[in-house]
Design a protein around this motif. Structure first.
Motif, short mmCIF file in Angstrom:
data_model
loop_
_atom_site.label_atom_id
_atom_site.label_comp_id
_atom_site.label_asym_id
_atom_site.label_seq_id
_atom_site.Cartn_x
_atom_site.Cartn_y
_atom_site.Cartn_z
N ALA A 298 8.18 -1.16 -5.11
CA ALA A 298 8.39 0.26 -5.07
C ALA A 298 7.09 0.95 -5.26
CB ALA A 298 9.53 0.45 -5.67
N VAL A 299 6.35 0.72 -6.06
CA VAL A 299 4.86 1.86 -6.55
C VAL A 299 4.13 1.75 -5.25
CG1 VAL A 299 5.56 0.98 -8.76
CG2 VAL A 299 4.03 -0.04 -7.50
N PHE A 300 4.74 1.12 -4.57
CA PHE A 300 3.43 0.85 -3.28
C PHE A 300 3.81 2.05 -1.96
CE2 PHE A 300 1.81 -2.98 -5.55
CZ PHE A 300 0.83 -2.45 -6.24
N GLN A 301 4.46 2.88 -2.43
CA GLN A 301 5.17 3.56 -1.60
C GLN A 301 4.71 5.18 -1.62
OE1 GLN A 301 9.80 4.04 -0.55
NE2 GLN A 301 9.84 2.42 -2.64
N TYR A 302 3.73 4.99 -2.66
CA TYR A 302 3.32 6.03 -3.34
C TYR A 302 1.21 5.70 -3.69
CZ TYR A 302 8.11 6.78 -4.33
OH TYR A 302 9.21 6.42 -3.56
N HIS A 303 1.09 4.67 -3.89
CA HIS A 303 -0.59 3.95 -4.48
C HIS A 303 -1.18 2.89 -2.95
CE1 HIS A 303 -0.02 5.81 -8.69
NE2 HIS A 303 0.90 5.52 -8.26
N ASP A 304 -2.35 3.37 -3.00
CA ASP A 304 -2.80 2.95 -2.04
C ASP A 304 -3.04 1.23 -2.56
OD1 ASP A 304 -2.93 4.96 -0.41
OD2 ASP A 304 -5.01 5.71 -0.70
N ILE A 305 -2.88 0.46 -1.75
CA ILE A 305 -2.92 -1.19 -2.14
C ILE A 305 -3.92 -1.86 -0.82
CG2 ILE A 305 -0.54 -2.10 -0.98
CD1 ILE A 305 -0.62 -4.01 -3.21
N GLY A 306 -4.44 -2.83 -1.11
CA GLY A 306 -5.62 -3.38 -0.04
C GLY A 306 -5.33 -4.82 -0.21
N VAL A 307 -5.45 -5.27 0.86
CA VAL A 307 -5.87 -6.22 1.54
C VAL A 307 -6.45 -7.19 2.79
CG1 VAL A 307 -2.63 -6.58 1.08
CG2 VAL A 307 -3.69 -5.78 3.52
N GLU A 308 -6.60 -7.98 2.74
CA GLU A 308 -7.25 -8.55 3.93
C GLU A 308 -6.33 -8.79 4.79
OE1 GLU A 308 -10.17 -12.74 4.94
OE2 GLU A 308 -8.42 -13.05 2.12
N VAL A 309 -7.49 -8.47 6.14
CA VAL A 309 -6.76 -8.62 7.07
C VAL A 309 -6.49 -10.16 7.88
CG1 VAL A 309 -7.56 -8.52 9.82
CG2 VAL A 309 -8.70 -6.94 8.16
N ASP A 310 -5.03 -9.86 8.54
CA ASP A 310 -4.63 -11.39 9.33
C ASP A 310 -3.85 -12.03 8.36
OD1 ASP A 310 -4.79 -10.43 11.96
OD2 ASP A 310 -6.76 -11.36 12.02
N SER A 311 -4.07 -12.03 6.93
CA SER A 311 -3.07 -12.46 5.51
C SER A 311 -1.71 -12.39 5.77
CB SER A 311 -3.94 -12.10 4.13
OG SER A 311 -3.63 -11.00 4.03
N ILE A 312 -0.71 -12.73 5.02
CA ILE A 312 0.75 -13.19 4.66
C ILE A 312 0.69 -11.27 3.61
CG2 ILE A 312 2.17 -14.08 3.56
CD1 ILE A 312 1.44 -16.43 4.26
N PRO A 313 -0.15 -11.46 2.61
CA PRO A 313 -0.32 -9.62 2.23
C PRO A 313 -0.08 -8.50 2.79
CG PRO A 313 -1.24 -11.29 0.73
CD PRO A 313 -1.48 -11.70 1.95
N GLN A 314 -0.59 -8.81 4.24
CA GLN A 314 -0.36 -7.92 5.30
C GLN A 314 0.51 -8.14 6.50
OE1 GLN A 314 -2.86 -8.84 8.80
NE2 GLN A 314 -3.16 -6.36 9.26
N PHE A 315 1.10 -8.79 6.18
CA PHE A 315 1.67 -8.46 7.23
C PHE A 315 3.21 -8.23 6.29
CE2 PHE A 315 -0.12 -12.04 9.92
CZ PHE A 315 -1.07 -11.29 10.96
N TYR A 316 3.49 -8.95 5.00
CA TYR A 316 4.46 -8.42 4.05
C TYR A 316 4.17 -6.88 4.15
CZ TYR A 316 7.24 -8.54 -0.25
OH TYR A 316 7.88 -7.76 -1.46
N LEU A 317 2.96 -6.63 3.65
CA LEU A 317 3.30 -4.73 3.06
C LEU A 317 3.36 -4.02 4.14
CD1 LEU A 317 0.15 -5.40 0.49
CD2 LEU A 317 2.51 -4.43 0.30
N LEU A 318 3.15 -4.57 5.53
CA LEU A 318 3.44 -3.37 6.45
C LEU A 318 5.09 -3.79 7.74
CD1 LEU A 318 0.29 -4.61 8.90
CD2 LEU A 318 0.54 -2.15 7.44
#
Length: 296
Positions: free
Chosen positions: A158-178
């Motif tokens: 939930a903290v990343f509603q307020y803080h910028d977090i970086g991910v690699e393009v076309d990765s599972i973390p990207q799809f998850y966070l979006l």
């Protein structure tokens, strides 16, 4: 006469094709030839990469130890990840790419999962019938590294509603966070061409955290050389599988080679050598359950 030359050309073309094709080999062939070719992914820090022309990484050290125990010379087949694992296995282990017909004897960093290995297509045929997956050598998961001066604690996502977090393009973390939590973290998710660039952005105070593979994140955290950057302990709701095993693969016809290598890998794990290799590259290591159960 034209037909005669046509068939001659066709015959020579077929001969050229088969002669240029190198097939995966049996255990006896490898021992007799005194060499083994291992497929590893290119530019995949800290697992397999080249630095000033020298092969480095966790998988490189694992492959070196396997070759040493087999008593053979080691050759690397540097490969680029295709669209999926099925393509990688086909192109590098049992069939070969149409532009590069040779294949490797062994491939590292392959998913070790019974359901995945037994996967069947629309007509009931086994998708991975041509390969034998074995010897899980570490358990992988996702991990977040964060700037403790910017974020007090990462107990939940939930903290990343307020803080910028970086991910690699076309990765599972990207799809998850979006997508997770109805897209509430979408605007705070910053996308980078590589995990290394995301880490650099965090060190430059452009973002507050980075999400990626635990082994990679822990490796890069050590390079930051600052206690400011910490590894979070949170889980990832609705992400699906939180942990998975990584193993190896050989062509299904050559299971004897797989059995010999599996014994070497098990010894590396039980004797602590595998963990030492991960420690060498400052990557968090977790023993697969297969060996933890057998030790009880």
């Amino acid at each position: 006469m034209k037909n005669k030359f046509y068939y001659l050309f066709l015959w020579l073309s077929c001969c050229s094709l088969f002669c240029s094709t190198t097939f995966a080999r049996s255990y006896d062939d490898i021992i007799e030839s005194n060499e083994i070719t291992v497929a590893v992914y290119s530019d995949f820090i800290p697992f397999s990469y080249q630095e000033n022309g020298e092969a480095k990484g966790i998988d490189i050290e694992v492959a070196k130890h396997i070759a040493k125990q087999l008593g053979v010379t080691l050759h690397f087949r540097w490969v680029t990840a295709d669209e999926n694992v099925e393509d990688d296995l086909r192109n590098n282990l049992w069939k070969g790419h149409f532009l590069k017909r040779s294949v490797a004897d062994l491939m590292l960093r392959v998913p070790y999962d019974k359901a995945y290995s037994e996967l069947r297509d629309d007509i009931g045929e086994r998708v991975h019938e041509q390969v034998h997956m074995f010897a899980p050598y570490h358990t992988e998961s996702w991990k977040i590294v964060f700037n403790a001066k910017k974020i007090d604690d990462v107990s939940t996502m939930a903290v990343f509603q307020y803080h910028d977090i970086g991910v690699e393009v076309d990765s599972i973390p990207q799809f998850y966070l979006l997508s997770v939590f109805n897209g509430r973290m979408r605007n705070k998710t910053k996308q980078f061409p590589s995990l290394a660039l995301a880490i650099s952005a965090m060190s430059e105070q452009k973002i507050d955290a980075v999400m990626g593979l635990r082994s990679q994140v822990s490796h890069y955290q050590h390079q930051l050389d600052s206690p400011t950057y910490q590894l979070a302990t949170n889980a990832f709701p609705m992400l699906g599988k939180q942990q998975w095993d990584i193993g190896m693969a050989v062509k299904s016809d050559y299971r004897q080679l797989g059995y010999a290598i599996a014994d070497i890998v098990e010894a590396m794990i039980s004797q602590g050598q595998m963990k030492k290799i991960f420690d060498q590259y400052h990557a968090v290591y977790q023993t697969p359950n297969l060996y933890s159960v057998s030790d009880k």
